[in-house]
Design an enzyme around this catalytic site. Structure first.
Site, PDB file in Angstrom:
ATOM      1  N   ASP A   1      -5.489  91.903  53.419  1.00 34.78           N
ATOM      2  CA  ASP A   1      -5.624  91.640  54.850  1.00 34.78           C
ATOM      3  C   ASP A   1      -7.107  91.571  55.201  1.00 34.78           C
ATOM      4  OD1 ASP A   1      -5.423  91.600  57.609  1.00 34.78           O
ATOM      5  OD2 ASP A   1      -4.973  93.745  57.773  1.00 34.78           O
TER       6      ASP A   1
ATOM      7  N   ASN B   1      -8.259  90.951  58.567  1.00 32.35           N
ATOM      8  CA  ASN B   1      -8.583  91.177  59.976  1.00 32.35           C
ATOM      9  C   ASN B   1      -7.920  92.418  60.579  1.00 32.35           C
ATOM     10  OD1 ASN B   1      -6.010  90.250  59.995  1.00 32.35           O
ATOM     11  ND2 ASN B   1      -6.303  88.706  61.587  1.00 32.35           N
TER      12      ASN B   1
ATOM     13  N   ASP C   1      -4.845  93.439  60.879  1.00 32.50           N
ATOM     14  CA  ASP C   1      -3.531  93.445  61.543  1.00 32.50           C
ATOM     15  C   ASP C   1      -2.420  93.927  60.607  1.00 32.50           C
ATOM     16  OD1 ASP C   1      -3.227  91.319  59.860  1.00 32.50           O
ATOM     17  OD2 ASP C   1      -2.658  89.866  61.405  1.00 32.50           O
TER      18      ASP C   1
ATOM     19  N   ASP D   1      -3.617  87.802  54.299  1.00 31.74           N
ATOM     20  CA  ASP D   1      -3.890  86.467  54.839  1.00 31.74           C
ATOM     21  C   ASP D   1      -4.785  85.674  53.891  1.00 31.74           C
ATOM     22  OD1 ASP D   1      -6.527  87.531  55.419  1.00 31.74           O
ATOM     23  OD2 ASP D   1      -5.572  88.541  57.130  1.00 31.74           O
TER      24      ASP D   1
ATOM     25  N   ASP E   1       4.065  76.885  46.687  1.00 29.20           N
ATOM     26  CA  ASP E   1       5.507  77.075  46.638  1.00 29.20           C
ATOM     27  C   ASP E   1       6.164  75.925  47.392  1.00 29.20           C
ATOM     28  OD1 ASP E   1       8.048  78.602  46.418  1.00 29.20           O
ATOM     29  OD2 ASP E   1       6.705  80.313  46.147  1.00 29.20           O
TER      30      ASP E   1
ATOM     31  N   ASP F   1      11.134  76.423  44.613  1.00 30.73           N
ATOM     32  CA  ASP F   1      12.120  77.415  45.019  1.00 30.73           C
ATOM     33  C   ASP F   1      13.549  76.908  44.790  1.00 30.73           C
ATOM     34  OD1 ASP F   1      12.189  80.025  46.532  1.00 30.73           O
ATOM     35  OD2 ASP F   1      13.496  78.851  47.825  1.00 30.73           O
TER      36      ASP F   1
ATOM     37  N   GLU G   1      12.436  77.056  39.862  1.00 28.77           N
ATOM     38  CA  GLU G   1      13.171  78.317  39.873  1.00 28.77           C
ATOM     39  C   GLU G   1      14.621  78.015  39.514  1.00 28.77           C
ATOM     40  OE1 GLU G   1      13.904  82.307  42.564  1.00 28.77           O
ATOM     41  OE2 GLU G   1      13.995  80.345  43.507  1.00 28.77           O
TER      42      GLU G   1
ATOM     43  N   HIS H   1       8.183  88.414  43.210  1.00 29.83           N
ATOM     44  CA  HIS H   1       8.436  89.059  44.501  1.00 29.83           C
ATOM     45  C   HIS H   1       9.908  89.336  44.761  1.00 29.83           C
ATOM     46  CE1 HIS H   1       9.182  84.854  44.950  1.00 29.83           C
ATOM     47  NE2 HIS H   1       9.772  85.058  46.110  1.00 29.83           N
ATOM     48  N   ASP H   2      10.789  88.965  43.827  1.00 29.93           N
ATOM     49  CA  ASP H   2      12.233  89.149  44.032  1.00 29.93           C
ATOM     50  C   ASP H   2      12.842  90.236  43.147  1.00 29.93           C
ATOM     51  OD1 ASP H   2      12.397  87.075  45.918  1.00 29.93           O
ATOM     52  OD2 ASP H   2      12.729  85.563  44.367  1.00 29.93           O
TER      53      ASP H   2
HETATM   54  C1  GLC Z   1      13.913  82.181  46.115  1.00 29.64           C
HETATM   55  C2  GLC Z   1      12.735  83.022  46.539  1.00 29.64           C
HETATM   56  C3  GLC Z   1      13.225  84.138  47.387  1.00 29.64           C
HETATM   57  C4  GLC Z   1      13.872  83.549  48.617  1.00 29.64           C
HETATM   58  C5  GLC Z   1      14.945  82.528  48.254  1.00 29.64           C
HETATM   59  C6  GLC Z   1      15.285  81.674  49.430  1.00 29.64           C
HETATM   60  O1  GLC Z   1      14.794  82.855  45.322  1.00 29.64           O
HETATM   61  O2  GLC Z   1      12.017  83.445  45.412  1.00 29.64           O
HETATM   62  O3  GLC Z   1      12.221  85.043  47.734  1.00 29.64           O
HETATM   63  O4  GLC Z   1      14.461  84.555  49.378  1.00 29.64           O
HETATM   64  O5  GLC Z   1      14.532  81.641  47.244  1.00 29.64           O
HETATM   65  O6  GLC Z   1      14.240  80.802  49.725  1.00 29.64           O
HETATM   66 CA    CA Z   2      -4.287  89.749  58.496  1.00 31.41          CA
END
Ligand code: GLC
Ligand code: CA
Length: 577
Positions: A23, A25, A27, A31, A100, A216, A273, A346-347
């Site tokens: 981050d 700034n 908040d 970013d 992405d 994705d 993906e 991230h999943d």
């Molecule tokens: C993919 C992403 C996931 C998202 C899903 C819907 O699996 O990695 O984070 O929730 O698609 O876009």
């Molecule tokens: Ca920020």
């Protein structure tokens, strides 16, 4: 300098989840200008390519995976000028940027959908998937008591975030399809106008100078147009539509078209993906002759050992199964397609918590062992932010600390409607929930962990005081330095890049061992996935006078076996042991 066509094969890719990276700034939200402050860090780590999770304009129902404008930057993340500056700086440092691409669905706040829902004959109606209710059935939007569903929905498919995949729209008397949240309506890829819009948008980013796309849920673009009901499983009152929406009838036609229209015109890296994609399917998407994508992500290794509620479980990872899965991908793709190697994104939960041990006695050892085990295989390596520190799952005890829409939806359905005890569900969420990977990056031990001077959008993992970049950079035996050295070794190693792969000891329940082979050289990798000593009788190897190229213990062992979570790689000439 002329670029090699397949530069992505030996690139180290680092995934940034922008909300939680840095981050700038105060908040509490990461970013773009925050990312800019950390580019030197990435360069220094050895990163070649940054994969940036979505930064597009989005109402953030699913943290940016619900896009309302593909050609604008989310306000919380900055401006298009900030983005352009970041891209220039990334290139200036000799790195690349992969964005992405989320085109299975948009946000319901995208102008296309706002139009589409207005009337049955709106010009944008066919941009999405609208269906009539089932004839004669009673419409019971959303609501259903435990075990009951809305019988009037066009079919029984479950959304991937639980609940029905169909949302009733009173205004026009039809349902629309959303494979994720109801704020993520699925685009209708059957419509050539939709495909044209997407290709033009991709080209626009290409002209800006980005270096590729991570795509994705790309395997889900083509749905079986009969929309058959799915099988009931995993205690879900809704049906599993996967066989009808993953790898659907026209998927390869669409991706080949995308390749012809866009991908082939740029010197890009592309990775899809692959929800529901096994090695056979990967050969179609990413075969060297496919004219589709460079590589696929599969999830077979991170989804092993499911329980009665599928992904929501508290099961230890079964090593024999893990070995089978990873080895199958190595051998099936050999010479035909390229693998992508990842433990985290991230999943999924943090790898050290899931496959190693986050017990302080073993955390660093097992984080290093996991790196040896995966990144000496063949394929392009991906590292997720914080993985290079051995960051762990977060110990949240309150449901309200979690932010992920999937977690809240599944809790609602399984606990509030399904009657599973709260405590039980919380252990599942702690074990496999996505927020484990989404707590802020741990840069130092100051109150905001160096991530933010404000209140972070999701709580920090309280262990940031012990686990952070600053501490690890100051200590040569840290996970951070291990990663750095490992990738330096990998860069210069022909055998890691090109060698063939063979699994050893397939039935051994505690050790993952394999051999790579290239031009008379052998690389033997042995990793102990348990906190117990594992006898291995390595004397046959010792006779070959091997060179230890990587190991996670300082001192050499007894030559007869592997200590808790020990990982070693030896290089030698000659026949297999
Ligand atoms: C993919 C992403 C996931 C998202 C899903 C819907 O699996 O990695 O984070 O929730 O698609 O876009
Ligand atoms: Ca920020």
């Amino acid at each position: 300098m002329e670029q090699r066509k397949d530069w992505w094969k030996d690139s180290l890719v680092y995934q940034i989840y922008p909300r939680s990276f840095q981050d700038s700034n105060g908040d509490g939200i990461g970013d773009i200008n925050g990312i800019r402050q950390r580019l030197e860090y990435l360069k220094d780590l050895g990163v070649d390519v940054i994969w940036l999770s979505p930064v597009y304009q989005s109402p953030n129902d699913d943290n940016g995976y619900d896009i309302s404008d593909y050609q604008a930057i989310m306000e919380e993340f900055g401006t298009m000028e900030d983005f352009d500056r970041m891209l220039e700086e990334i290139h200036g440092l000799g790195m690349k940027l992969v964005m992405d691409l989320v085109v299975n669905h948009t946000s319901d706040e995208h102008p296309w959908f706002r139009e589409s829902r207005k009337s049955r004959d709106n010009p944008y109606r066919e941009y999405y998937v609208w269906k009539e209710p089932r004839a004669g059935a009673r419409i019971r939007p959303g609501a259903a008591r435990p075990g009951e569903t809305d019988e009037a929905a066009p079919n029984n498919w479950a959304s991937r975030f639980r609940g029905s995949a169909w949302e009733w729209e009173e205004a026009t008397g039809m349902y629309y399809l959303h494979m994720f949240s109801k704020k993520q309506p699925d685009l209708n890829w059957e419509n050539p106008k939709v495909r044209r819009e997407i290709y033009d948008m991709m080209t626009w980013w290409g002209r800006k100078g980005i270096d590729g796309f991570r795509m994705d849920v790309i395997s889900m673009l083509s749905k079986n147009q009969d929309y058959p009901d799915g099988e009931l499983k995993d205690g879900n009152p809704y049906g599993e539509g996967l066989p009808y929406y993953a790898n659907g009838p026209r998927i390869h036609e669409f991706i080949k078209e995308m390749n012809r229209e866009v991908l082939s015109k740029f010197d890009w890296m592309t990775v899809g993906e692959g929800v529901g994609v096994g090695p056979e399917e990967a050969l179609d998407y990413a075969g060297f002759q496919s004219h589709e994508l460079n590589m696929m992500f599969h999830f077979e290794h991170v989804e092993i050992s499911p329980g009665p509620y599928g992904k929501w479980n508290n099961n230890p990872a079964d090593l024999v199964e893990l070995k089978q899965v990873l080895s199958r991908w190595q051998t099936k793709l050999e010479g035909k397609a390229w693998n992508s190697l990842f433990w985290e994104n991230h999943d999924y939960p943090r790898a050290v918590s899931r496959f190693g041990s986050d017990d302080p006695r073993y955390r660093e050892l097992s984080a290093k062992m996991l790196a040896i085990c995966l990144y000496l295989m063949k394929g392009t390596p991906y590292v997720y932010q914080g993985q290079e520190l051995g960051m762990t799952n977060c110990p949240f005890t309150e449901l309200s600390d979690y932010r992920d829409i999937e977690i809240h939806r599944v809790y609602h359905e399984m606990v509030e409607e399904g009657g599973i005890p709260h405590e039980e569900m919380m252990t599942y969420i702690h074990h496999t929930g996505r927020d484990n990977a989404r707590t802020p990056m741990q840069w130092d031990d100051t109150p905001g962990a160096g991530f933010s001077t404000g209140v972070p959008w999701i709580p920090l993992n309280p262990n940031y005081k012990e686990i952070n970049v600053k501490e690890q950079q100051s200590r040569q035996d840290s996970v951070y330095w291990f990663y750095k050295n490992l990738f330096r070794f990998r860069k210069d190693s022909q055998i890691v890049k090109e060698g063939t792969y063979r699994l050893l000891l397939p039935e051994h329940p505690g050790v993952f061992a394999y051999e790579r082979c290239f031009k008379g050289q052998r690389l033997l990798v042995a990793c102990n996935f348990t906190p117990q000593y594992q006898e291995l009788f390595l004397s046959a190897l010792t006779e070959k006078n091997p060179e230890v190229v990587l190991r996670n213990y300082e001192e050499t062992g007894d030559g007869k076996g592997l200590r808790p979570f020990e990982g070693i790689a030896w290089l030698y000439e000659g026949l297999s042991v």
